[in-house]
Scaffold this active site. Structure first.
Site, PDB file in Angstrom:
ATOM      1  N   THR A  42     -14.643 -21.466  11.906  1.00 10.87           N
ATOM      2  CA  THR A  42     -15.094 -22.686  10.979  1.00 10.87           C
ATOM      3  C   THR A  42     -14.970 -22.322   9.558  1.00 10.87           C
ATOM      4  O   THR A  42     -14.651 -23.171   8.863  1.00 10.87           O
ATOM      5  CB  THR A  42     -16.383 -22.860  11.268  1.00 10.87           C
ATOM      6  OG1 THR A  42     -17.375 -21.861  10.932  1.00 10.87           O
ATOM      7  CG2 THR A  42     -16.768 -23.258  12.724  1.00 10.87           C
ATOM      8  N   CYS A 102     -23.689 -18.419   7.292  1.00 13.44           N
ATOM      9  CA  CYS A 102     -24.935 -19.312   7.324  1.00 13.44           C
ATOM     10  C   CYS A 102     -26.088 -17.768   6.978  1.00 13.44           C
ATOM     11  O   CYS A 102     -25.734 -16.701   7.249  1.00 13.44           O
ATOM     12  CB  CYS A 102     -25.146 -19.402   8.843  1.00 13.44           C
ATOM     13  SG  CYS A 102     -24.030 -20.851   9.110  1.00 13.44           S
ATOM     14  N   CYS A 151     -30.329 -19.993  10.731  1.00 17.95           N
ATOM     15  CA  CYS A 151     -29.649 -21.301  10.674  1.00 17.95           C
ATOM     16  C   CYS A 151     -29.647 -21.987  12.308  1.00 17.95           C
ATOM     17  O   CYS A 151     -29.569 -21.271  13.048  1.00 17.95           O
ATOM     18  CB  CYS A 151     -28.049 -20.968  10.507  1.00 17.95           C
ATOM     19  SG  CYS A 151     -27.348 -22.617  10.205  1.00 17.95           S
ATOM     20  N   ARG A 165     -24.965 -24.469  16.129  1.00 18.83           N
ATOM     21  CA  ARG A 165     -24.716 -23.766  17.453  1.00 18.83           C
ATOM     22  C   ARG A 165     -24.337 -22.348  17.124  1.00 18.83           C
ATOM     23  O   ARG A 165     -23.397 -22.188  16.424  1.00 18.83           O
ATOM     24  CB  ARG A 165     -23.616 -24.681  17.806  1.00 18.83           C
ATOM     25  CG  ARG A 165     -23.287 -24.193  19.357  1.00 18.83           C
ATOM     26  CD  ARG A 165     -22.144 -25.182  19.894  1.00 18.83           C
ATOM     27  NE  ARG A 165     -21.571 -24.686  21.267  1.00 18.83           N
ATOM     28  CZ  ARG A 165     -20.772 -25.414  21.974  1.00 18.83           C
ATOM     29  NH1 ARG A 165     -20.220 -26.374  21.263  1.00 18.83           N
ATOM     30  NH2 ARG A 165     -20.416 -24.956  23.093  1.00 18.83           N
ATOM     31  N   ARG A 190     -17.154 -20.217   3.081  1.00 20.16           N
ATOM     32  CA  ARG A 190     -17.959 -21.309   2.494  1.00 20.16           C
ATOM     33  C   ARG A 190     -19.244 -21.399   2.785  1.00 20.16           C
ATOM     34  O   ARG A 190     -19.543 -21.252   4.104  1.00 20.16           O
ATOM     35  CB  ARG A 190     -17.227 -22.616   2.540  1.00 20.16           C
ATOM     36  CG  ARG A 190     -16.913 -23.443   3.523  1.00 20.16           C
ATOM     37  CD  ARG A 190     -16.153 -24.587   3.292  1.00 20.16           C
ATOM     38  NE  ARG A 190     -16.079 -25.345   4.608  1.00 20.16           N
ATOM     39  CZ  ARG A 190     -15.235 -25.089   5.478  1.00 20.16           C
ATOM     40  NH1 ARG A 190     -14.407 -24.132   5.489  1.00 20.16           N
ATOM     41  NH2 ARG A 190     -15.036 -25.925   6.697  1.00 20.16           N
ATOM     42  N   CYS A 250     -22.896 -22.733   4.329  1.00 16.85           N
ATOM     43  CA  CYS A 250     -23.262 -23.998   5.517  1.00 16.85           C
ATOM     44  C   CYS A 250     -24.233 -24.806   4.676  1.00 16.85           C
ATOM     45  O   CYS A 250     -25.019 -24.418   3.842  1.00 16.85           O
ATOM     46  CB  CYS A 250     -24.309 -23.434   6.360  1.00 16.85           C
ATOM     47  SG  CYS A 250     -24.882 -24.362   7.336  1.00 16.85           S
ATOM     48  N   CYS A 254     -28.266 -24.807   6.418  1.00 17.04           N
ATOM     49  CA  CYS A 254     -29.002 -23.847   6.156  1.00 17.04           C
ATOM     50  C   CYS A 254     -29.103 -23.487   4.673  1.00 17.04           C
ATOM     51  O   CYS A 254     -29.932 -22.510   4.185  1.00 17.04           O
ATOM     52  CB  CYS A 254     -28.895 -22.630   6.964  1.00 17.04           C
ATOM     53  SG  CYS A 254     -27.611 -21.744   6.988  1.00 17.04           S
TER      54      CYS A 254
END
Length: 350
Positions: free
Chosen positions: A28, A32, A36, A39, A61, A63, A66
């Site tokens: 992705t 995080c 967090c 999923r 980058r 999240c 969170c």
């Protein structure tokens, strides 16, 4: 805190570790905090970083769920490093003087330097250079023109970025902006003593050797670096070179003499040639390499040349340490550097 402990904290969504580290998901591109509620990814897709700035330096980058950057670190060194990273990121065009940065953070240059090396494994100057280069690469791919990209990234002149282009980009900025168009690269990924080994080559020689935890991440890094190059997996073509490198890692072939195809400045080539002369099982300090090259004041330049070495193991930059015996940094992880040196020392004395 090792990777296994961090993974357990992530699985438990343990808030006690918020601020102690962040985890990033390669599929992705997002990082995080441990707690967090998103999923949970597969372990193979996860990388850990000590601070958010390190994750961003690697291209991830934050999240939006969170907000990992808002977590308060318990370790004062982490808080210090993060505050200085924010100062550097806010003014990429301003030189990262250690004295100026330490004064702004109300600490001493020595403490700041030790904190950066302990948390990030780099100096403030190296952090600034890497962040600026990352911005430059992003701007090149978005704008496709060199001049706007370099000024937006914080470079003061075209000469500065062109003189370092070979060492930092592996090609001229204009060619890099085209994503390596016209370059043909074959690669192979195999298990090795240190995890996964990627070997990539052109028709002239090995152009990249990477070490990591999983093959997809290594392949993704190769494609991200040269998005317009013709890249294809070809185990048969690279079989002999891969076999030599893995045998070297296993201690069965102490000496490597493989052809390389790397674009570099004259100084960088001299450094890499000096590294290839370091005997198996031995180490040299950055200052010793500089003196051997006839320029005792070039210690920092030698360190930068080691950090930008694209062909790990083949050019053994892991054999260079600091004058005080500290291992220094290593692109593929300080634990791997430690293991490499231990393996070589053991084989050399057995």
């Amino acid at each position: 805190m090792n990777a296994a402990s961090r993974w357990r904290a992530v699985l438990a969504r343990d808030r006690r570790f918020d601020g102690a580290f962040v985890y990033a998901v390669r599929s992705t591109g997002i990082y995080c905090r441990p707690s967090c509620a998103s999923r949970k990814p597969r372990r193979g897709q996860v990388a850990f970083f000590p601070v958010p700035e390190a994750a961003e330096r690697a291209g991830f980058r934050a999240c939006r769920r969170c907000h990992p950057g808002a977590a308060s670190p318990a370790d004062p060194r982490i808080a210090l490093v993060r505050s200085v990273c924010r100062l550097i990121d806010a003014r990429p065009d301003v030189p990262a003087s250690l004295a100026t940065l330490s004064a702004s953070a109300a600490t001493t240059p020595h403490r700041l330097l030790r904190a950066f090396r302990a948390v990030l494994g780099v100096t403030p100057r190296q952090y600034r250079d890497e962040r600026r280069l990352a911005r430059f690469k992003t701007q090149l791919k978005e704008r496709k023109k060199v001049s706007p990209a370099l000024y937006e990234a914080g470079y003061g002149s075209t000469s500065r970025v062109y003189e370092r282009a070979d060492a930092q980009l592996g090609m001229t900025p204009a060619t890099y902006g085209r994503g390596g168009a016209g370059t043909r690269i074959a690669f192979a990924v195999v298990p090795c003593a240190l995890g996964r080994l990627l070997v990539a080559a052109t028709v002239r020689g090995i152009c990249r050797v990477g070490i990591g935890d999983d093959a997809p991440a290594l392949e993704q890094g190769l494609h991200a670096e040269f998005p317009a190059a013709t890249i294809a997996r070809d185990d048969d073509t690279l079989r002999s070179w891969v076999a030599e490198i893995t045998a070297h890692l296993d201690g069965r072939q102490p000496h490597l003499d493989l052809p390389v195809d790397v674009r570099a400045t004259a100084f960088q080539r001299r450094v890499w040639e000096a590294l290839r002369k370091i005997p198996y099982g031995s180490t040299r300090s950055y200052s010793e390499i500089a003196r051997a090259m006839g320029n005792a004041k070039a210690t920092r330049a030698v360190a930068r040349a080691c950090a930008t070495n694209p062909v790990a193991i083949v050019v053994p930059c892991h054999r260079v340490v600091r004058a005080d015996g500290d291992l220094g940094g290593y692109r593929w992880g300080i634990e791997r550097k430690k293991e490499l040196l231990a393996r070589e020392a053991g084989e050399a004395t057995s």
